[in-house]
Design a protein around this motif. Structure first.
Motif, PDB file in Angstrom:
ATOM      1  N   LYS A 120       0.800  -1.226   0.000  1.00 44.93           N
ATOM      2  CA  LYS A 120       0.000   0.000   0.000  1.00 44.93           C
ATOM      3  C   LYS A 120       0.835   1.279   0.000  1.00 44.93           C
ATOM      4  N   ALA A 121       2.122   1.175  -0.187  1.00 45.69           N
ATOM      5  CA  ALA A 121       3.011   2.334  -0.097  1.00 45.69           C
ATOM      6  C   ALA A 121       2.517   3.525  -0.921  1.00 45.69           C
ATOM      7  N   GLY A 122       2.362   3.377  -2.201  1.00 44.16           N
ATOM      8  CA  GLY A 122       1.946   4.499  -3.048  1.00 44.16           C
ATOM      9  C   GLY A 122       0.502   4.891  -2.851  1.00 44.16           C
ATOM     10  N   VAL A 123      -0.371   3.909  -2.794  1.00 46.64           N
ATOM     11  CA  VAL A 123      -1.803   4.182  -2.651  1.00 46.64           C
ATOM     12  C   VAL A 123      -2.107   4.752  -1.273  1.00 46.64           C
ATOM     13  N   GLY A 124      -1.421   4.247  -0.262  1.00 45.92           N
ATOM     14  CA  GLY A 124      -1.648   4.733   1.097  1.00 45.92           C
ATOM     15  C   GLY A 124      -1.351   6.209   1.229  1.00 45.92           C
ATOM     16  N   THR A 125      -0.338   6.682   0.515  1.00 43.82           N
ATOM     17  CA  THR A 125      -0.029   8.110   0.531  1.00 43.82           C
ATOM     18  C   THR A 125      -1.184   8.908  -0.052  1.00 43.82           C
ATOM     19  N   GLY A 126      -1.779   8.404  -1.122  1.00 41.57           N
ATOM     20  CA  GLY A 126      -2.932   9.074  -1.715  1.00 41.57           C
ATOM     21  C   GLY A 126      -4.103   9.147  -0.759  1.00 41.57           C
ATOM     22  N   VAL A 127      -4.341   8.079  -0.010  1.00 42.09           N
ATOM     23  CA  VAL A 127      -5.421   8.072   0.985  1.00 42.09           C
ATOM     24  C   VAL A 127      -5.113   9.082   2.081  1.00 42.09           C
ATOM     25  N   ARG A 128      -3.887   9.059   2.603  1.00 38.57           N
ATOM     26  CA  ARG A 128      -3.511  10.006   3.664  1.00 38.57           C
ATOM     27  C   ARG A 128      -3.633  11.447   3.203  1.00 38.57           C
ATOM     28  N   ASP A 129      -3.163  11.747   1.988  1.00 43.91           N
ATOM     29  CA  ASP A 129      -3.246  13.116   1.469  1.00 43.91           C
ATOM     30  C   ASP A 129      -4.696  13.556   1.303  1.00 43.91           C
ATOM     31  N   ALA A 130      -5.533  12.677   0.776  1.00 48.17           N
ATOM     32  CA  ALA A 130      -6.950  13.016   0.585  1.00 48.17           C
ATOM     33  C   ALA A 130      -7.646  13.187   1.930  1.00 48.17           C
ATOM     34  N   LEU A 131      -7.337  12.319   2.891  1.00 51.36           N
ATOM     35  CA  LEU A 131      -7.916  12.449   4.227  1.00 51.36           C
ATOM     36  C   LEU A 131      -7.454  13.737   4.882  1.00 51.36           C
ATOM     37  N   ASP A 132      -6.200  14.091   4.697  1.00 51.79           N
ATOM     38  CA  ASP A 132      -5.673  15.334   5.255  1.00 51.79           C
ATOM     39  C   ASP A 132      -6.431  16.538   4.707  1.00 51.79           C
ATOM     40  N   LEU A 133      -6.672  16.560   3.411  1.00 54.60           N
ATOM     41  CA  LEU A 133      -7.409  17.659   2.789  1.00 54.60           C
ATOM     42  C   LEU A 133      -8.826  17.739   3.351  1.00 54.60           C
ATOM     43  N   LEU A 134      -9.517  16.617   3.406  1.00 52.06           N
ATOM     44  CA  LEU A 134     -10.884  16.594   3.934  1.00 52.06           C
ATOM     45  C   LEU A 134     -10.910  17.004   5.404  1.00 52.06           C
ATOM     46  N   LEU A 135      -9.964  16.488   6.191  1.00 49.53           N
ATOM     47  CA  LEU A 135      -9.890  16.832   7.609  1.00 49.53           C
ATOM     48  C   LEU A 135      -9.657  18.327   7.796  1.00 49.53           C
ATOM     49  N   ARG A 136      -8.679  18.900   7.083  1.00 46.54           N
ATOM     50  CA  ARG A 136      -8.387  20.332   7.234  1.00 46.54           C
ATOM     51  C   ARG A 136      -9.591  21.195   6.857  1.00 46.54           C
TER      52      ARG A 136
END
Length: 188
Positions: A120-136
């Motif tokens: 999940k290395a590459g995909v996990g980063t995409g999930v974290r980045d998208a979650l970060d945007l939604l959270l902020r």
């Protein structure tokens, strides 16, 4: 066929049918379901399944990554919604409610000796980045606690995912687990 050469249109369609069928079959029958069951559900021959996914672990891995890709896309789309607080709650609820099936796939991959962090290395980063945007965005709207960050939200999601798993088929209990989680993350 080399890995660099793109798939023909019919091969892409068959691959997508197999992935979709595998996700459905694994969710309804468990990860112990056979590749023959998946081929039948996809309406393709077993050879087609193995042409795209040489092992069951490769198929499980593809389903796992597909789910993560879809989650990242859903989170990014939700971040653009006019009510980021509501979008945050909806996406967290959907992710937690769907987590038992994801956990079963992750557990089957781990049992097969697959290193999930590498998968999940590459995909996990995409999930974290998208979650970060939604959270902020939800925090900026005053809907979510300001002291939360992505690692904390992910830790809460992991805990809640096992909570809904423990609730089993009791929809009321699953909803309560999710609502308690969401209420705890709420700014109000």
């Amino acid at each position: 066929m080399t890995a660099d050469r793109p798939l023909r249109a019919d091969a892409r369609r068959n691959r997508a049918k197999v992935l979709e069928a595998a996700e459905t079959v694994f969710a309804t029958r468990g990860t112990g379901a056979s590749t023959e069951e998946i081929a039948q559900a996809a309406g393709v021959g077993i050879g087609t399944v193995f042409r795209h996914f040489p092992t069951k672990e490769a198929l499980l891995e593809a389903v796992f990554l597909s789910r993560l890709d879809r989650l990242a896309a859903q989170l990014r789309a939700a971040a653009d919604q006019p009510d980021p607080g509501r979008a945050f709650r909806e996406q967290i609820a959907l992710a937690v409610d769907a987590s038992p099936a994801k956990n079963a796939i992750a557990d089957a991959l781990a049992a097969a000796g697959v290193e999930l962090d590498a998968v999940k290395a590459g995909v996990g980063t995409g999930v974290r980045d998208a979650l970060d945007l939604l959270l902020r965005r939800a925090q900026s709207a005053g809907a979510v606690r300001a002291d939360l960050d992505v690692p904390t939200v992910m830790a809460l999601l992991i805990g809640a995912s096992y909570g809904v798993e423990a609730a089993g088929d009791d929809r009321g209990r699953r909803a309560l687990v999710i609502n308690v989680l969401l209420d705890g993350m709420s700014a109000g």
